[in-house]
Design a protein around this motif. Structure first.
Motif, mmCIF file in Angstrom:
data_model
loop_
_atom_site.group_PDB
_atom_site.id
_atom_site.type_symbol
_atom_site.label_atom_id
_atom_site.label_comp_id
_atom_site.label_asym_id
_atom_site.label_seq_id
_atom_site.Cartn_x
_atom_site.Cartn_y
_atom_site.Cartn_z
ATOM 1 N N ARG A 13 0.841 -1.213 0.000
ATOM 2 C CA ARG A 13 0.000 0.000 0.000
ATOM 3 C C ARG A 13 0.867 1.251 0.000
ATOM 4 N NH1 ARG A 13 -2.901 0.061 4.990
ATOM 5 N NH2 ARG A 13 -3.534 2.137 4.343
ATOM 6 N N GLY A 14 1.945 1.208 0.798
ATOM 7 C CA GLY A 14 2.860 2.340 0.837
ATOM 8 C C GLY A 14 3.527 2.583 -0.503
ATOM 9 N N GLU A 15 3.942 1.517 -1.171
ATOM 10 C CA GLU A 15 4.574 1.676 -2.491
ATOM 11 C C GLU A 15 3.584 2.216 -3.512
ATOM 12 O OE1 GLU A 15 6.758 -1.774 -3.724
ATOM 13 O OE2 GLU A 15 8.021 -1.728 -1.933
ATOM 14 N N ASP A 16 2.334 1.761 -3.458
ATOM 15 C CA ASP A 16 1.306 2.313 -4.356
ATOM 16 C C ASP A 16 1.120 3.804 -4.095
ATOM 17 O OD1 ASP A 16 0.871 -0.184 -5.505
ATOM 18 O OD2 ASP A 16 -0.952 -0.594 -4.334
ATOM 19 N N ALA A 17 1.034 4.186 -2.807
ATOM 20 C CA ALA A 17 0.867 5.597 -2.451
ATOM 21 C C ALA A 17 2.085 6.416 -2.886
ATOM 22 C CB ALA A 17 0.630 5.737 -0.951
ATOM 23 N N ALA A 18 3.275 5.843 -2.744
ATOM 24 C CA ALA A 18 4.494 6.540 -3.159
ATOM 25 C C ALA A 18 4.501 6.766 -4.672
ATOM 26 C CB ALA A 18 5.724 5.751 -2.731
ATOM 27 N N ALA A 19 4.109 5.755 -5.429
ATOM 28 C CA ALA A 19 4.040 5.904 -6.890
ATOM 29 C C ALA A 19 3.030 6.982 -7.265
ATOM 30 C CB ALA A 19 3.695 4.568 -7.543
ATOM 31 N N ASP A 20 1.882 7.003 -6.592
ATOM 32 C CA ASP A 20 0.876 8.044 -6.846
ATOM 33 C C ASP A 20 1.430 9.427 -6.509
ATOM 34 O OD1 ASP A 20 -0.934 6.123 -7.684
ATOM 35 O OD2 ASP A 20 -2.045 6.100 -5.782
ATOM 36 N N ASN A 33 9.586 -2.447 -8.147
ATOM 37 C CA ASN A 33 10.071 -3.729 -7.635
ATOM 38 C C ASN A 33 11.046 -4.399 -8.600
ATOM 39 O OD1 ASN A 33 6.824 -3.697 -6.645
ATOM 40 N ND2 ASN A 33 8.416 -3.746 -5.106
ATOM 41 N N TRP A 34 11.983 -3.601 -9.119
ATOM 42 C CA TRP A 34 13.023 -4.128 -10.002
ATOM 43 C C TRP A 34 13.970 -4.978 -9.162
ATOM 44 C CZ3 TRP A 34 18.322 -3.675 -9.965
ATOM 45 C CH2 TRP A 34 18.994 -4.114 -11.116
ATOM 46 N N ARG A 35 14.257 -6.178 -9.667
ATOM 47 C CA ARG A 35 15.094 -7.112 -8.914
ATOM 48 C C ARG A 35 16.294 -7.565 -9.723
ATOM 49 N NH1 ARG A 35 9.836 -8.532 -7.337
ATOM 50 N NH2 ARG A 35 9.588 -8.650 -5.089
ATOM 51 N N CYS A 54 13.872 5.369 -5.911
ATOM 52 C CA CYS A 54 13.145 5.757 -4.709
ATOM 53 C C CYS A 54 12.984 4.553 -3.788
ATOM 54 C CB CYS A 54 11.767 6.310 -5.070
ATOM 55 S SG CYS A 54 11.840 7.808 -6.063
ATOM 56 N N GLU A 55 13.596 4.641 -2.638
ATOM 57 C CA GLU A 55 13.420 3.638 -1.597
ATOM 58 C C GLU A 55 12.210 4.070 -0.781
ATOM 59 O OE1 GLU A 55 14.318 0.369 1.059
ATOM 60 O OE2 GLU A 55 14.596 0.807 -1.066
ATOM 61 N N VAL A 56 11.254 3.157 -0.619
ATOM 62 C CA VAL A 56 10.013 3.465 0.085
ATOM 63 C C VAL A 56 10.027 2.753 1.430
ATOM 64 C CG1 VAL A 56 7.500 3.366 0.010
ATOM 65 C CG2 VAL A 56 8.792 3.690 -2.114
ATOM 66 N N LYS A 57 9.849 3.518 2.494
ATOM 67 C CA LYS A 57 9.751 2.974 3.844
ATOM 68 C C LYS A 57 8.408 3.405 4.416
ATOM 69 C CE LYS A 57 13.674 0.922 4.197
ATOM 70 N NZ LYS A 57 13.678 -0.529 4.239
#
Length: 120
Positions: A13-20, A33-35, A54-57
């Motif tokens: 959810r945090g990553e979705d919000a960060a992308a938005d 989520n590149w690996r 962007c690192e999302v915490k």
């Protein structure tokens, strides 16, 4: 439901919000989520001038400190190495990629976002 599943859902959810959030700034999200064998990058975006890893915490509360505090010097160095791997695979000069941290905290209507630029 385990706390691991809860943490994974909160992280997603945090990553979705960060992308938005980034799209709201007018940025283009390139990868999520590149690996590679050494690890994962949460988001790679383009801010109109260059590429930004962007690192999302994400945290439910500040009980254990601000989310961005989870990015230690060792973690920042690892993010820089991963950014160089990503850029090499994309044919982008590594010095044209910066690393930002997005610290998200849950609030009643979504998240607050603290955007720390050029952490490494």
């Amino acid at each position: 439901m385990t706390s691991q599943n809860n943490a994974q859902r909160l992280g997603a959810r945090g990553e979705d919000a960060a992308a938005d959030y980034l799209r709201g700034l007018g940025w283009r999200v390139i990868d999520r989520n590149w690996r590679c064998p050494e690890g994962e990058l949460d988001i790679v975006a383009h801010d109109g001038r260059g590429f930004v890893v962007c690192e999302v915490k994400t945290r439910r509360s500040a009980a254990y400190g601000h989310p961005a505090e989870a990015v230690t010097p060792a973690k920042a160095a690892r993010l820089r190495r991963l950014a160089l791997r990503w850029s090499a695979g994309r044919g982008v000069r590594g010095d044209r990629v910066r690393v930002d941290v997005l610290g998200l905290a849950v609030r009643a209507d979504g998240f607050t976002v603290a955007h720390l630029r050029e952490v490494c």
